[in-house]
Design a protein around this motif. Structure first.
Motif, PDB file in Angstrom:
ATOM      1  N   TYR A 202       0.817  -1.217   0.000  1.00 44.14           N
ATOM      2  CA  TYR A 202       0.000   0.000   0.000  1.00 44.14           C
ATOM      3  C   TYR A 202       0.849   1.264   0.000  1.00 44.14           C
ATOM      4  O   TYR A 202       0.302   2.364   0.107  1.00 44.14           O
ATOM      5  N   GLU A 203       2.157   1.125  -0.120  1.00 39.95           N
ATOM      6  CA  GLU A 203       3.004   2.310  -0.164  1.00 39.95           C
ATOM      7  C   GLU A 203       2.645   3.165  -1.384  1.00 39.95           C
ATOM      8  O   GLU A 203       2.475   2.643  -2.486  1.00 39.95           O
ATOM      9  N   GLY A 204       2.510   4.453  -1.165  1.00 42.70           N
ATOM     10  CA  GLY A 204       2.145   5.360  -2.241  1.00 42.70           C
ATOM     11  C   GLY A 204       0.653   5.511  -2.462  1.00 42.70           C
ATOM     12  O   GLY A 204       0.228   6.320  -3.291  1.00 42.70           O
ATOM     13  N   ILE A 205      -0.161   4.745  -1.738  1.00 43.34           N
ATOM     14  CA  ILE A 205      -1.618   4.848  -1.862  1.00 43.34           C
ATOM     15  C   ILE A 205      -2.136   5.695  -0.703  1.00 43.34           C
ATOM     16  O   ILE A 205      -2.186   5.243   0.446  1.00 43.34           O
ATOM     17  N   ASP A 206      -2.490   6.939  -1.002  1.00 44.32           N
ATOM     18  CA  ASP A 206      -3.035   7.820   0.024  1.00 44.32           C
ATOM     19  C   ASP A 206      -4.555   7.819  -0.061  1.00 44.32           C
ATOM     20  O   ASP A 206      -5.156   7.040  -0.826  1.00 44.32           O
ATOM     21  N   ALA A 207      -5.194   8.677   0.716  1.00 46.15           N
ATOM     22  CA  ALA A 207      -6.659   8.690   0.754  1.00 46.15           C
ATOM     23  C   ALA A 207      -7.257   9.017  -0.602  1.00 46.15           C
ATOM     24  O   ALA A 207      -8.264   8.419  -1.005  1.00 46.15           O
ATOM     25  N   PRO A 239     -11.077   0.952  13.593  1.00 44.56           N
ATOM     26  CA  PRO A 239     -11.545   2.258  14.054  1.00 44.56           C
ATOM     27  C   PRO A 239     -11.562   3.285  12.923  1.00 44.56           C
ATOM     28  O   PRO A 239     -10.902   3.092  11.898  1.00 44.56           O
ATOM     29  N   PRO A 240     -12.307   4.375  13.131  1.00 39.21           N
ATOM     30  CA  PRO A 240     -12.458   5.391  12.067  1.00 39.21           C
ATOM     31  C   PRO A 240     -11.279   6.361  12.046  1.00 39.21           C
ATOM     32  O   PRO A 240     -11.420   7.552  12.323  1.00 39.21           O
ATOM     33  N   ARG A 241     -10.122   5.851  11.693  1.00 38.53           N
ATOM     34  CA  ARG A 241      -8.891   6.640  11.670  1.00 38.53           C
ATOM     35  C   ARG A 241      -7.867   5.865  10.846  1.00 38.53           C
ATOM     36  O   ARG A 241      -7.953   4.641  10.721  1.00 38.53           O
ATOM     37  N   ASP A 242      -6.891   6.576  10.274  1.00 35.43           N
ATOM     38  CA  ASP A 242      -5.784   5.905   9.609  1.00 35.43           C
ATOM     39  C   ASP A 242      -5.061   5.028  10.621  1.00 35.43           C
ATOM     40  O   ASP A 242      -4.935   5.381  11.801  1.00 35.43           O
ATOM     41  N   ILE A 243      -4.569   3.880  10.144  1.00 33.07           N
ATOM     42  CA  ILE A 243      -3.931   2.953  11.068  1.00 33.07           C
ATOM     43  C   ILE A 243      -2.773   2.254  10.367  1.00 33.07           C
ATOM     44  O   ILE A 243      -2.902   1.818   9.216  1.00 33.07           O
ATOM     45  N   ARG A 248      -7.858   5.514   5.730  1.00 29.86           N
ATOM     46  CA  ARG A 248      -9.257   5.110   5.944  1.00 29.86           C
ATOM     47  C   ARG A 248     -10.139   6.206   5.360  1.00 29.86           C
ATOM     48  O   ARG A 248      -9.918   7.392   5.625  1.00 29.86           O
ATOM     49  N   ILE A 249     -11.139   5.809   4.581  1.00 35.77           N
ATOM     50  CA  ILE A 249     -11.944   6.786   3.843  1.00 35.77           C
ATOM     51  C   ILE A 249     -13.439   6.633   4.089  1.00 35.77           C
ATOM     52  O   ILE A 249     -14.251   7.212   3.370  1.00 35.77           O
TER      53      ILE A 249
END
Length: 397
Positions: A202-207, A239-243, A248-249
């Motif tokens: 998932y490196e390079g994959i942002d929101a 949870p509703p947060r980046d981890i 997380r979208i």
């Protein structure tokens, strides 16, 4: 509201006879044994449906949870035509068997994430817990993820270092096991090296990139759901947060608005999970439910109690930080609106989500978060709220 119960099929230590005794009639399940990306055949669907119906317990498979989205789709990786085709075929096979409500999620790599599976609760019993210090320690000192320092505040990093330096291998193994427990059914688990390797994909994959891949997924499958008379309903992030560096979208009101506006049709809907959304201090769960009520096709009702550092744990269904009575009132009002429109699908299926492990639950080794007695307690409490709010004569005397 239609009382339902999550059942892991042959993998579940809780039997259909026990579920029937809870009073629930709907069964929420999936073909967990089918690898992600492969077609759910009509024969396999019919067999699972028949297993539930043959029990003669007035039970019926009413919601799929989940029809999983392959990780390559989430990453937008390579030629995805066969994966999209398989997903559409699975939808067609489910529709042919009369199962038309499909819960799914778009969480990268990890499903729901907790750091403790048996955290003690007052009065006895245990619950699931997300401890911010532990996830920070995993991220910084076990995975040693590059850039992890930027995702955790200094005070938390210091506490995480202290925990890590005081921990032994058994404590670290328990933490890794807890993280893996959120993966449903008979699914591959990771050790630390394997999890580290999986995260690199998932490196390079942002929101923004993940949203683009999600929009593509919706455009590939929602039109087929429209043709089949199905309802797709995305589950919020948990949870509703980046981890662990994963974006997380589906974490807040703005995220949900973006998803539902992406294809503004009823078939592109929401699973209202009060626990997942409730773990974000910024989320007003009853208000979110009211805003998107007409697109809610399924509900998970549970509660969480939050700590200032971002930790949280599963609370009793009528305790915790979310006003469950207000939330149920919103869902009942939406059902009344649908009935007034003459809709035959006015009833919203719901299930009591993660419960405390209580009494004979302890030591039974059910799926983490899915004990019998704790969820039955939650269902009974929710049933009482629904009955009270539905009663025409609220006064006495």
């Amino acid at each position: 509201m239609l009382e339902s119960w999550r059942w892991y099929g042959p993998l579940d230590r809780i039997g259909l006879e026990e579920i029937a005794q809870t009073g629930a009639h709907g069964i929420v399940t999936a073909l967990h044994e089918v690898p992600y990306g492969e077609v759910w055949t009509r024969e396999a669907i019919a067999a699972r449906k028949g297993l539930i119906a043959s029990s003669r317990l007035d039970l019926a498979w009413n919601v799929v949870e989940s029809l999983p989205v392959h990780e390559r789709i989430k990453r937008g990786e390579g030629d995805l035509s066969s994966l999209f085709a398989n997903y559409r075929q699975s939808l067609a096979n489910l529709a042919a068997e009369g199962i038309t409500t499909i819960c799914y999620n778009f969480m990268p790599l990890l499903d729901w994430t907790r750091t403790e599976l048996e955290s003690p609760v007052a009065g006895g019993g245990t619950c699931l817990r997300f401890e911010a210090v532990h996830i920070c320690a995993l991220d910084l000192f076990m995975l040693e993820r590059e850039g992890a320092e930027d995702d955790h505040p200094p005070e938390l990093r210091a506490r995480a270092r202290a925990w890590f330096e005081a921990s032994d291998k058994a404590a670290r193994d328990r933490l890794t096991h807890a993280i893996m427990a959120g993966l449903p059914g008979a699914y591959d688990r990771y050790d630390i090296p394997a999890l580290r390797a999986a995260l690199t994909l998932y490196e390079g994959i942002d929101a923004d990139a993940l949203r683009a891949n999600y929009a593509r997924f919706l455009k590939e499958v929602v039109p087929v759901a429209q043709e089949l008379g199905m309802r797709l309903c995305v589950h919020p992030d948990d949870p509703p947060r980046d981890i662990l560096g994963l974006p997380r979208i589906v974490s807040d009101e703005d995220d949900i608005a973006w998803i539902l506006d992406c294809l503004p049709v009823p078939e592109n809907g929401l699973t209202l999970c009060s626990g997942s959304l409730g773990a974000n201090p910024q989320n007003d769960v009853p208000a979110i439910a009211a805003r998107f009520a007409e697109r809610i096709h399924f509900a998970h009702l549970r509660n969480v109690a939050k700590d200032p550092d971002g930790s949280f744990e599963e609370a009793a269904h009528l305790a915790g930080d979310t006003d469950m009575v207000a939330l149920v009132a919103v869902l009942l009002a939406e059902e009344r609106r649908r009935r007034d429109q003459g809709r035959r699908d006015a009833q919203i299926p719901f299930r009591p989500d993660h419960g405390h492990a209580l009494l004979s639950d302890l030591g039974r080794d059910t799926h983490p978060g899915y004990p019998l007695i704790g969820r039955m307690r939650g269902l009974a409490e929710l049933r009482g709220v629904i009955k009270a709010l539905s009663h025409e004569n609220v006064g006495w005397g």
